[in-house]
Enzyme design. Sequence first.
Site, mmCIF file in Angstrom:
data_model
loop_
_atom_site.group_PDB
_atom_site.id
_atom_site.type_symbol
_atom_site.label_atom_id
_atom_site.label_comp_id
_atom_site.label_asym_id
_atom_site.label_seq_id
_atom_site.Cartn_x
_atom_site.Cartn_y
_atom_site.Cartn_z
ATOM 1 N N PRO A 1 2.883 9.607 7.142
ATOM 2 C CG PRO A 1 5.108 10.245 7.329
ATOM 3 C CD PRO A 1 4.140 9.605 6.402
ATOM 4 C CG PHE A 2 -2.315 13.381 9.455
ATOM 5 C CD1 PHE A 2 -2.827 13.982 8.327
ATOM 6 C CD2 PHE A 2 -2.843 13.721 10.690
ATOM 7 C CE1 PHE A 2 -3.864 14.904 8.412
ATOM 8 C CE2 PHE A 2 -3.870 14.647 10.792
ATOM 9 C CZ PHE A 2 -4.381 15.237 9.649
#
Length: 63
Positions: free
Chosen positions: A2-3
């Site tokens: 996840p970013f």
Amino acid sequence: MPFAQINLIEGRTEEQKRAVIEKVSQALVEAVGAPIESVRVQIIEVPSTNWGIAGVSAKDRGR
């Protein structure tokens, strides 16, 4: 991995930015079950002259 990319008007303290990174990271861990080691958070600081609100720069609005 996840970013999260967070855009903020410049002027936050390092402590505030650390808190954002910590809380956003924890939210992603809880929401998607990602291991904390895989979470990435990027804070982009934008000058208030480059941020518009309702047709006026944030600086002109006193922010």
